[in-house]
Design an enzyme around this catalytic site. Structure first.
Site, PDB file in Angstrom:
ATOM      1  CB  CYS A 162      -6.680  -0.691   5.003  1.00  0.00           C
ATOM      2  SG  CYS A 162      -4.937  -1.383   5.452  1.00  0.00           S
TER       3      CYS A 162
ATOM      4  CD  GLU B  43      -2.121   4.374   3.497  1.00  0.00           C
ATOM      5  OE1 GLU B  43      -2.180   3.482   1.773  1.00  0.00           O
ATOM      6  OE2 GLU B  43      -3.069   4.124   3.424  1.00  0.00           O
TER       7      GLU B  43
ATOM      8  CG  HIS C   1      -2.096  -1.107   1.654  1.00  0.00           C
ATOM      9  ND1 HIS C   1      -3.000  -0.846   1.976  1.00  0.00           N
ATOM     10  CD2 HIS C   1      -2.220  -1.499   0.343  1.00  0.00           C
ATOM     11  CE1 HIS C   1      -3.568  -2.125   1.991  1.00  0.00           C
ATOM     12  NE2 HIS C   1      -3.522  -2.248   0.704  1.00  0.00           N
TER      13      HIS C   1
ATOM     14  CB  CYS D 117      -2.051   1.565   6.553  1.00  0.00           C
ATOM     15  SG  CYS D 117      -1.451   1.452   4.493  1.00  0.00           S
TER      16      CYS D 117
END
Lengths: 147, 147
Positions: A86, A58, A56, A89
Site C-alpha cells: 500500500c 511490510e 502491516h 508500506c
C-alpha cells in the site's frame, strides 16, 4: 518443485506467513526480507490483533530487518510480499532504500502503483507476478469467508 | 498569547516535541494527537536513535493514540504535526481514518501532497500553514547545523 533461492522459493515463504495471518482472522498478507539468500525477517499482518493500522507485514519486516542488520538502510535486501504494498508500506520501503521488492498479487484498490507510483526509491527494482494465483486465492478465500 | 485549545496551541505542543528531536540530533519533526481537546499521544522523530526508517513521529503517535483509545480508527482525533507528512505517514493516516490533520511547514521534496495526494481518507480535513515560520526555522537550523 520450486528451485531453492529462486523468487518462487522465497515467495512461498511469504505465503507461509500470509497463511498465519489467515488463520488468525487477519487480512492474509505475509512477507520475508532476504539478504544473501538468507531470510533475515519475516512477518504477517497483525492490524486486528494489535488494533494498529501501522502493523502491516511490510512495516514490521522493515523494522525487524533493520534491527537484524544494525542499520536503517536495506540496500542489499529483497522483500518478498504476497500483496502489492500500500502507499504507507511503499513509502516505508522508499525510505529504506531496499534493493528489490517482489510481490505476488496486485492491489488495484490500495496498491502504491496506482496511488503513489513514485513512493519507492528510484534504485529499487520492482518485480510483480510471482505466485500470483496462490496469493490471490488466499485473499479471495479470506474475503469470501468474511461475508 | 496563544488561545488555549486553538490550532496554534496544539501546534506549539507539537513543536515542543520537534525540539526534543532536534536536541537528540534527529530531523526535528514532532506531533501530538488530540481528542476532545486532550492530547492523547505525543511523539517525535526517532529514526536515528532506533535505526528504523518507520520511526517517524506520526507513525509512533498513530500507534500510541490507537493504544490509548483501544481501537485502530482515529475518526474523532486531530493530528498536529510540524512538517507535512511523507507518503508513508499519509498512508498510515489514511488507514486510521483520522478526522483532521494540521501541519505547519510544507515539504515539497517528500510531502504527500506532491507524491500521494490521494493517500489520506476522503473524509479527513487537512489544514496547513499553522505556525509555519517556527517549524520552518527549526528545520532550517537543523540542516544548517548538519553542514
Amino acid at each position: 518443485m520450486i528451485k531453492p533461492f529462486s523468487d518462487e522459493y522465497f515467495m512461498q515463504k511469504a505465503l507461509d506467513e500470509a497463511k498465519k495471518a489467515f488463520e488468525s482472522g487477519e487480512v492474509p498478507v505475509g512477507c520475508v526480507v532476504v539478504s544473501n539468500n538468507t531470510i533475515i525477517a519475516r512477518a504477517h499482518n497483525l492490524t486486528e490483533k494489535l488494533s494498529d493500522v501501522t502493523a502491516h507485514a511490510e512495516m514490521q519486516a522493515i523494522t525487524a530487518a533493520a534491527g537484524f542488520l544494525g542499520g536503517k538502510y536495506l540496500n542489499d535486501c529483497t522483500m518478498y510480499v504476497t500483496l502489492e504494498p500500500c502507499v504507507m508500506c511503499a513509502g516505508a520501503l522508499g525510505w529504506s532504500q531496499i534493493g528489490k521488492v517482489v510481490y505476488a498479487a496486485s492491489d488495484p484498490k490500495r496498491g502504491f502503483s496506482v496511488y503513489a507510483p513514485g513512493a519507492m526509491h528510484p534504485k529499487t527494482e520492482i518485480v510483480k507476478g510471482v505466485l500470483t494465483d496462490k496469493a490471490g486465492l488466499l485473499m479471495k478465500s479470506f474475503f469470501e469467508a468474511c461475508r
